[in-house]
Scaffold this motif. Sequence first.
Motif, PDB file in Angstrom:
ATOM      1  N   TYR A 101       0.809  -1.165  -0.001  1.00  0.00           N
ATOM      2  CA  TYR A 101       0.126   0.207  -0.069  1.00  0.00           C
ATOM      3  C   TYR A 101       0.799   1.255  -0.147  1.00  0.00           C
ATOM      4  N   ALA A 102       0.308   2.406  -0.460  1.00  0.00           N
ATOM      5  CA  ALA A 102       0.940   3.593  -0.323  1.00  0.00           C
ATOM      6  C   ALA A 102       1.289   4.280   0.933  1.00  0.00           C
ATOM      7  N   VAL A 103       2.280   3.842   1.549  1.00  0.00           N
ATOM      8  CA  VAL A 103       2.487   4.569   2.836  1.00  0.00           C
ATOM      9  C   VAL A 103       2.642   6.184   3.017  1.00  0.00           C
ATOM     10  N   GLU A 104       1.785   6.688   3.876  1.00  0.00           N
ATOM     11  CA  GLU A 104       1.858   8.267   4.086  1.00  0.00           C
ATOM     12  C   GLU A 104       2.513   8.418   5.209  1.00  0.00           C
ATOM     13  N   PRO A 105       3.047   9.887   5.397  1.00  0.00           N
ATOM     14  CA  PRO A 105       3.778  10.517   6.457  1.00  0.00           C
ATOM     15  C   PRO A 105       2.735  10.319   7.624  1.00  0.00           C
ATOM     16  N   GLY A 106       3.056   9.967   8.807  1.00  0.00           N
ATOM     17  CA  GLY A 106       2.376   9.871  10.013  1.00  0.00           C
ATOM     18  C   GLY A 106       1.551   8.558   9.995  1.00  0.00           C
ATOM     19  N   ASP A 107       1.986   7.683   9.212  1.00  0.00           N
ATOM     20  CA  ASP A 107       1.332   6.164   9.447  1.00  0.00           C
ATOM     21  C   ASP A 107       2.075   5.504  10.597  1.00  0.00           C
ATOM     22  N   GLU A 134      -5.059   4.832  21.113  1.00  0.00           N
ATOM     23  CA  GLU A 134      -4.377   6.232  21.788  1.00  0.00           C
ATOM     24  C   GLU A 134      -3.119   6.153  21.866  1.00  0.00           C
ATOM     25  N   PHE A 135      -2.445   5.102  22.505  1.00  0.00           N
ATOM     26  CA  PHE A 135      -0.900   4.876  22.685  1.00  0.00           C
ATOM     27  C   PHE A 135      -0.311   5.099  21.398  1.00  0.00           C
ATOM     28  N   ALA A 136      -0.774   4.393  20.395  1.00  0.00           N
ATOM     29  CA  ALA A 136       0.182   4.106  19.156  1.00  0.00           C
ATOM     30  C   ALA A 136      -0.234   5.541  18.029  1.00  0.00           C
ATOM     31  N   MET A 137      -1.312   6.019  18.448  1.00  0.00           N
ATOM     32  CA  MET A 137      -1.412   7.357  17.440  1.00  0.00           C
ATOM     33  C   MET A 137      -1.392   8.637  18.212  1.00  0.00           C
ATOM     34  N   LYS A 138      -0.659   8.697  19.409  1.00  0.00           N
ATOM     35  CA  LYS A 138      -0.572   9.769  20.129  1.00  0.00           C
ATOM     36  C   LYS A 138      -0.085  11.095  19.252  1.00  0.00           C
ATOM     37  N   ASP A 139       0.792  10.531  18.216  1.00  0.00           N
ATOM     38  CA  ASP A 139       1.469  11.765  17.425  1.00  0.00           C
ATOM     39  C   ASP A 139       1.305  11.424  15.955  1.00  0.00           C
ATOM     40  N   ARG A 140       0.463  10.549  15.809  1.00  0.00           N
ATOM     41  CA  ARG A 140       0.403   9.821  14.368  1.00  0.00           C
ATOM     42  C   ARG A 140      -0.992  10.325  13.683  1.00  0.00           C
ATOM     43  N   LYS A 141      -1.204  10.043  12.452  1.00  0.00           N
ATOM     44  CA  LYS A 141      -2.394  10.565  11.679  1.00  0.00           C
ATOM     45  C   LYS A 141      -2.952   9.311  11.468  1.00  0.00           C
ATOM     46  N   ARG A 142      -2.635   8.055  11.028  1.00  0.00           N
ATOM     47  CA  ARG A 142      -3.036   6.855  10.801  1.00  0.00           C
ATOM     48  C   ARG A 142      -2.630   5.534  11.288  1.00  0.00           C
ATOM     49  N   ALA A 143      -3.264   4.693  11.515  1.00  0.00           N
ATOM     50  CA  ALA A 143      -2.809   3.467  11.940  1.00  0.00           C
ATOM     51  C   ALA A 143      -3.159   2.346  10.940  1.00  0.00           C
ATOM     52  N   VAL A 144      -2.534   1.493  10.720  1.00  0.00           N
ATOM     53  CA  VAL A 144      -2.571   0.456   9.589  1.00  0.00           C
ATOM     54  C   VAL A 144      -2.336  -0.925  10.322  1.00  0.00           C
ATOM     55  N   PRO A 182       7.069 -16.222   6.829  1.00  0.00           N
ATOM     56  CA  PRO A 182       6.434 -16.690   5.560  1.00  0.00           C
ATOM     57  C   PRO A 182       5.463 -15.554   4.848  1.00  0.00           C
ATOM     58  N   ALA A 183       5.275 -15.497   3.620  1.00  0.00           N
ATOM     59  CA  ALA A 183       4.377 -14.724   2.756  1.00  0.00           C
ATOM     60  C   ALA A 183       3.036 -15.014   3.787  1.00  0.00           C
ATOM     61  N   LYS A 184       2.155 -13.894   3.626  1.00  0.00           N
ATOM     62  CA  LYS A 184       0.955 -14.100   4.175  1.00  0.00           C
ATOM     63  C   LYS A 184      -0.267 -13.251   3.495  1.00  0.00           C
ATOM     64  N   LYS A 185      -1.391 -13.908   3.379  1.00  0.00           N
ATOM     65  CA  LYS A 185      -2.570 -13.352   2.762  1.00  0.00           C
ATOM     66  C   LYS A 185      -3.290 -12.398   3.719  1.00  0.00           C
ATOM     67  N   ALA A 186      -3.309 -11.130   3.731  1.00  0.00           N
ATOM     68  CA  ALA A 186      -3.647 -10.301   4.929  1.00  0.00           C
ATOM     69  C   ALA A 186      -4.974  -9.299   4.482  1.00  0.00           C
ATOM     70  N   ARG A 187      -5.502  -8.824   5.483  1.00  0.00           N
ATOM     71  CA  ARG A 187      -6.640  -7.725   4.876  1.00  0.00           C
ATOM     72  C   ARG A 187      -6.089  -6.464   5.780  1.00  0.00           C
ATOM     73  N   LEU A 188      -5.773  -5.413   4.950  1.00  0.00           N
ATOM     74  CA  LEU A 188      -5.512  -4.133   5.330  1.00  0.00           C
ATOM     75  C   LEU A 188      -6.610  -3.420   6.031  1.00  0.00           C
ATOM     76  N   ALA A 189      -6.505  -2.784   6.975  1.00  0.00           N
ATOM     77  CA  ALA A 189      -7.517  -2.007   7.749  1.00  0.00           C
ATOM     78  C   ALA A 189      -6.668  -0.891   8.365  1.00  0.00           C
ATOM     79  N   PHE A 190      -7.664   0.385   8.285  1.00  0.00           N
ATOM     80  CA  PHE A 190      -6.899   1.657   8.522  1.00  0.00           C
ATOM     81  C   PHE A 190      -7.811   2.554   9.342  1.00  0.00           C
ATOM     82  N   LEU A 191      -7.190   3.200  10.475  1.00  0.00           N
ATOM     83  CA  LEU A 191      -7.805   4.053  11.408  1.00  0.00           C
ATOM     84  C   LEU A 191      -7.125   5.233  11.211  1.00  0.00           C
ATOM     85  N   THR A 192      -7.913   6.315  10.816  1.00  0.00           N
ATOM     86  CA  THR A 192      -7.680   7.656  10.756  1.00  0.00           C
ATOM     87  C   THR A 192      -7.865   8.463  11.785  1.00  0.00           C
ATOM     88  N   ARG A 193      -6.863   9.427  12.305  1.00  0.00           N
ATOM     89  CA  ARG A 193      -7.532  10.354  13.311  1.00  0.00           C
ATOM     90  C   ARG A 193      -8.397  11.286  12.811  1.00  0.00           C
TER      91      ARG A 193
END
Length: 193
Positions: A101-107, A134-144, A182-193
Amino acid sequence: MTATTEHEHADEYEHTVEGLGTVRVERVDPDRDAALIHGWVANERARFWGMRETTVEEVRDVYAHLDSLETHHGFLVRLDGEPVALFQTYEPEADRVSECYAVEPGDIGVHFLVAPSSTPRAGFTMGILEALTEFAMKDRKRAVAEPDAANEKAIALLVRAGFALGPEVVLPEVDLPEVHIPAKKARLAFLTR
């Protein structure tokens, strides 16, 4: 549940969740915590964590390697002093997810594993996850997050916590002298502040 108080130090964080208790986040100490973490990751319910076949020593080595990195961090989560979860954060641009995925500043990337419990509590997992975001995003815009695509429970939990689902992706294999994932099939999920 709503947070009532919080404080933090360099490698520690506390967040009191109304109706649940005080959630404390502290860096994993590989020597101290390896046996505890091994007991969690070797459990069938943790099969998506990908460490079921590891030994205690291998768990210690994985978290010692993680502790040596500036981009990836492992945390032990306690509720009122009792160990209840494992939490990892990472810089997505320094991780295999950056190829998906396209990583953005603040991820910031997050992984979350709840310890096995014989006494389930209503609202427990959501309250812990609330404090950890709350801990992870204290100075971030988005969690993946990128749970295994077959982990329906984790995906549903993330949706309930406000994450928006992204695409299914294949995280490429990591094969380094220090770690093999190992390689893994994953589902991306995003939480935006």
